[in-house]
Design an enzyme around this catalytic site. Structure first.
Site, PDB file in Angstrom:
ATOM      1  N   CYS A   1       8.318  -6.301  14.746  1.00  0.00           N
ATOM      2  CA  CYS A   1       7.997  -5.417  15.873  1.00  0.00           C
ATOM      3  C   CYS A   1       6.619  -5.818  16.418  1.00  0.00           C
ATOM      4  O   CYS A   1       5.682  -6.033  15.643  1.00  0.00           O
ATOM      5  CB  CYS A   1       8.021  -3.963  15.425  1.00  0.00           C
ATOM      6  SG  CYS A   1       9.626  -3.500  14.731  1.00  0.00           S
TER       7      CYS A   1
ATOM      8  N   GLU B   1       0.806  -1.204   0.000  1.00  0.00           N
ATOM      9  CA  GLU B   1       0.000   0.000   0.000  1.00  0.00           C
ATOM     10  C   GLU B   1       0.842   1.257   0.000  1.00  0.00           C
ATOM     11  O   GLU B   1       2.017   1.243   0.335  1.00  0.00           O
ATOM     12  CB  GLU B   1      -0.949  -0.012   1.187  1.00  0.00           C
ATOM     13  CG  GLU B   1      -0.224  -0.123   2.498  1.00  0.00           C
ATOM     14  CD  GLU B   1      -1.163  -0.493   3.621  1.00  0.00           C
ATOM     15  OE1 GLU B   1      -0.994   0.081   4.704  1.00  0.00           O
ATOM     16  OE2 GLU B   1      -2.055  -1.320   3.423  1.00  0.00           O
TER      17      GLU B   1
ATOM     18  N   CYS C   1       7.350  -7.457   5.961  1.00  0.00           N
ATOM     19  CA  CYS C   1       8.579  -6.886   6.535  1.00  0.00           C
ATOM     20  C   CYS C   1       9.448  -8.008   7.057  1.00  0.00           C
ATOM     21  O   CYS C   1       8.948  -9.007   7.565  1.00  0.00           O
ATOM     22  CB  CYS C   1       8.248  -5.911   7.669  1.00  0.00           C
ATOM     23  SG  CYS C   1       9.728  -5.105   8.342  1.00  0.00           S
TER      24      CYS C   1
ATOM     25  N   CYS D   1      -0.079   1.488   9.010  1.00  0.00           N
ATOM     26  CA  CYS D   1       0.814   0.561   8.330  1.00  0.00           C
ATOM     27  C   CYS D   1       0.253  -0.869   8.243  1.00  0.00           C
ATOM     28  O   CYS D   1      -0.036  -1.494   9.237  1.00  0.00           O
ATOM     29  CB  CYS D   1       2.086   0.631   9.176  1.00  0.00           C
ATOM     30  SG  CYS D   1       3.403  -0.458   8.985  1.00  0.00           S
TER      31      CYS D   1
ATOM     32  N   CYS E   1       3.360  -3.816  15.481  1.00  0.00           N
ATOM     33  CA  CYS E   1       3.170  -3.461  14.069  1.00  0.00           C
ATOM     34  C   CYS E   1       2.519  -4.600  13.313  1.00  0.00           C
ATOM     35  O   CYS E   1       2.993  -5.737  13.364  1.00  0.00           O
ATOM     36  CB  CYS E   1       4.524  -3.126  13.438  1.00  0.00           C
ATOM     37  SG  CYS E   1       4.427  -2.886  11.651  1.00  0.00           S
TER      38      CYS E   1
ATOM     39  N   CYS F   1       3.382   8.315   1.598  1.00  0.00           N
ATOM     40  CA  CYS F   1       4.005   7.286   2.422  1.00  0.00           C
ATOM     41  C   CYS F   1       4.204   6.049   1.557  1.00  0.00           C
ATOM     42  O   CYS F   1       3.253   5.464   1.051  1.00  0.00           O
ATOM     43  CB  CYS F   1       3.090   7.015   3.616  1.00  0.00           C
ATOM     44  SG  CYS F   1       3.699   5.730   4.684  1.00  0.00           S
TER      45      CYS F   1
HETATM   46  N1  SAH Z   1      10.166  -0.253   8.973  1.00  0.00           N
HETATM   47  C1  SAH Z   1      10.386   1.124   9.133  1.00  0.00           C
HETATM   48  C2  SAH Z   1       9.424   1.989   8.355  1.00  0.00           C
HETATM   49  C3  SAH Z   1       7.991   1.534   8.272  1.00  0.00           C
HETATM   50  S1  SAH Z   1       7.017   1.637   9.738  1.00  0.00           S
HETATM   51  C4  SAH Z   1      10.355   1.496  10.609  1.00  0.00           C
HETATM   52  O1  SAH Z   1       9.990   0.656  11.428  1.00  0.00           O
HETATM   53  O2  SAH Z   1      10.736   2.625  10.919  1.00  0.00           O
HETATM   54  C5  SAH Z   1       6.702   3.388   9.917  1.00  0.00           C
HETATM   55  C6  SAH Z   1       6.427   3.825  11.342  1.00  0.00           C
HETATM   56  O3  SAH Z   1       5.126   3.366  11.776  1.00  0.00           O
HETATM   57  C7  SAH Z   1       7.425   3.276  12.350  1.00  0.00           C
HETATM   58  O4  SAH Z   1       7.828   4.267  13.268  1.00  0.00           O
HETATM   59  C8  SAH Z   1       6.618   2.211  13.041  1.00  0.00           C
HETATM   60  O5  SAH Z   1       7.168   1.917  14.286  1.00  0.00           O
HETATM   61  C9  SAH Z   1       5.242   2.836  13.089  1.00  0.00           C
HETATM   62  N2  SAH Z   1       4.149   1.886  13.338  1.00  0.00           N
HETATM   63  C10 SAH Z   1       4.045   0.609  12.945  1.00  0.00           C
HETATM   64  N3  SAH Z   1       2.869   0.067  13.374  1.00  0.00           N
HETATM   65  C11 SAH Z   1       2.219   1.037  14.042  1.00  0.00           C
HETATM   66  C12 SAH Z   1       0.938   1.104  14.697  1.00  0.00           C
HETATM   67  N4  SAH Z   1       0.127   0.058  14.746  1.00  0.00           N
HETATM   68  N5  SAH Z   1       0.588   2.278  15.275  1.00  0.00           N
HETATM   69  C13 SAH Z   1       1.407   3.360  15.198  1.00  0.00           C
HETATM   70  N6  SAH Z   1       2.608   3.355  14.588  1.00  0.00           N
HETATM   71  C14 SAH Z   1       3.020   2.208  14.012  1.00  0.00           C
HETATM   72 FE1  SF4 Z   2       8.853  -3.748   9.981  1.00  0.00          FE
HETATM   73 FE2  SF4 Z   2       6.720  -2.764  11.169  1.00  0.00          FE
HETATM   74 FE3  SF4 Z   2       8.971  -3.065  12.557  1.00  0.00          FE
HETATM   75 FE4  SF4 Z   2       8.827  -1.149  10.652  1.00  0.00          FE
HETATM   76  S1  SF4 Z   2       7.632  -1.245  12.540  1.00  0.00           S
HETATM   77  S2  SF4 Z   2      10.514  -2.632  10.999  1.00  0.00           S
HETATM   78  S3  SF4 Z   2       7.464  -2.181   9.156  1.00  0.00           S
HETATM   79  S4  SF4 Z   2       7.739  -4.735  11.652  1.00  0.00           S
END
Ligand code: SAH
Ligand code: SF4
Length: 411
Positions: free
Chosen positions: A151, A127, A147, A386, A154, A140
């Site tokens: 995390c 997306e 990924c 995300c 996420c 974005c």
């Molecule tokens: N992988 C990279 C970039 C993509 S995620 C990273 O982790 O930085 C982009 C941002 O969205 C990151 O700061 C991530 O921690 C945050 N993010 C992911 N899932 C989220 C959620 N459910 N609520 C709020 N922020 C989230």
């Molecule tokens: Fe991957 Fe989500 Fe962690 Fe970013 S926040 S590194 S997209 S698992």
């Protein structure tokens, strides 16, 4: 006596999905996203003499990235013969848009379909989100299908399938956005669309914050962002591009030297013990190592600060002690702090902090001298966080998808 066997393995709890699928190019590849050198090589393969290539690349570059043409026969300054040869061997294809959702606040999400590795398998989907704001509009962009990392807060991290996007698929997201927004010479925005009205471009900023960890797809992200920055083409300056990483330390210096964009770090915790849990990559590259890489990021200064993202998780990382520790931790690093309200997803084990707590946290950080904008959740009505558009639409029938879209538009 019993012998206790110990398994020595990767740091405990650190799961990295390494089984990457590879990209299988179609028989007729797209020229989208190729660097100038690779474009010249492509012209070489169809017989363009070497001494003409530079000039031809310049012509094509303008048709592709200034005019946004989608067909070779629109390239009127290119000889008919060459247009036919290009048509026979290449395309100007962008990723296919399978769903578009428009939020009442102007946020737009496009679900894009990308080819899978094996014939007949379900295609991959990623997306791309468009967020207009006063005077600017940020796109974005995703860097991977799924990924590599996991995390815990996420949703993308829970997706099993992983494939790196190609530079063409990354640049293609910018092209799709400009196509859908009518942002090419002679075009106009769709009725009711919210776009900047200052006469400039409709996409002014790029954030690599969609699906995927950009630094685990380093070369493709680098090559794509160099195309996006090119002043004779899309021309989005590196100051207006932000690469967000969960902290792949060895690539941070390279990103600074070879891409030169702004940097955002997904910090989310001030203690290793907690960050190990939220961002398991921390077991490999702990906070101190990560912050060292930030201090040494090329070009970092008060005018070019590093953004630290901090997702607000109720009762997990949102206490005032955390706020104090955060300020202390970032001392000496030219930094901005971005507090992100947690966007919950079905099955997630966290809750978003109370609004009051977010405000208190933000005020503390602000009083300590950091601008700390709270990233307002955008497009909540269309599940803007995300990874969520993909998961939601996967479960919906086409009719339900339409209904969701209509709801988003009329809410
Ligand atoms: N992988 C990279 C970039 C993509 S995620 C990273 O982790 O930085 C982009 C941002 O969205 C990151 O700061 C991530 O921690 C945050 N993010 C992911 N899932 C989220 C959620 N459910 N609520 C709020 N922020 C989230
Ligand atoms: Fe991957 Fe989500 Fe962690 Fe970013 S926040 S590194 S997209 S698992």
């Amino acid at each position: 006596m019993t012998t206790v066997l110990q398994t020595i393995s990767a740091p405990r709890g650190f799961v990295e999905k390494t089984a990457l699928e590879s990209y299988v190019p179609p028989a007729k590849p797209s020229l989208m996203g190729l660097s100038r050198d690779k474009l010249a090589d492509a012209l070489g393969t169809i017989g363009v003499p070497e001494k003409q290539r530079k000039m031809r690349v310049q012509q094509l570059w303008n048709w592709l990235y200034v005019r946004g043409v989608t067909r070779f026969d629109a390239m009127t300054s290119v000889s008919k013969e060459l247009r036919e040869a290009l048509e026979a061997h290449f395309t100007l294809e962008r990723p296919e848009v399978v769903a578009e959702q428009v939020s009442v606040d102007g946020t737009r999400k496009w679900l894009l379909r990308l080819p899978g590795e094996h014939a007949g398998e379900r295609p991959h989907e990623v997306e791309c989100v468009y967020i207009p704001d006063s005077g600017r509009a940020t796109l974005c962009v995703s860097s991977q299908v799924g990924c590599t990392l996991t995390c815990s807060f996420c949703h993308t991290g829970t997706q099993r399938l992983v494939r790196n996007l190609t530079p063409g698929e990354i640049v293609g997201q910018v092209m799709v956005a400009r196509d859908r927004l009518g942002d090419w010479p002679g075009g106009s925005a769709p009725e009711g669309a919210i776009v900047p009205t200052d006469g400039g471009r409709f996409v002014t900023n790029i954030v690599m914050m969609g699906m995927g960890e950009p630094l685990y797809n380093f070369e493709a992200v680098r090559d794509a962002l160099l195309v996006v920055q090119d002043g004779d083409g899309l021309g989005i300056s590196k100051r207006r591009i932000t690469l967000s990483t969960s902290g792949v330390v060895p690539y941070i210096a390279r990103a600074g030297a070879e891409i030169g964009t702004m940097l955002a770090i997904s910090l989310h915790a001030v203690r290793d013990e907690l960050r190990n849990e939220l961002v398991p990559l921390n077991r490999k590259y702990p906070i101190a190592t990560l912050l060292d890489a930030c201090r040494n990021y090329p070009g970092v200064s008060n005018a070019r600060r590093i953004t630290f993202e901090y997702v607000m998780l109720k009762g997990v990382n949102d206490s005032m002690a955390d706020a104090k520790a955060l300020v202390k931790l970032l001392k000496g690093i030219p930094a901005k702090i971005n507090l992100i309200p947690f966007n919950p997803w079905p099955g997630s084990s966290y809750e978003c902090s109370d609004w009051e707590q977010i405000e208190k946290f933000s005020e503390y950080v602000f009083n300590a001298g950091y601008s700390s904008p709270v990233r307002t959740p955008r497009g909540r009505d269309i599940l803007a966080a995300c990874g969520q558009l993909k998961s939601a639409t996967e479960k919906l029938s086409a009719r339900q998808r339409m209904a969701l879209r209509a709801m988003a538009m009329t809410d």
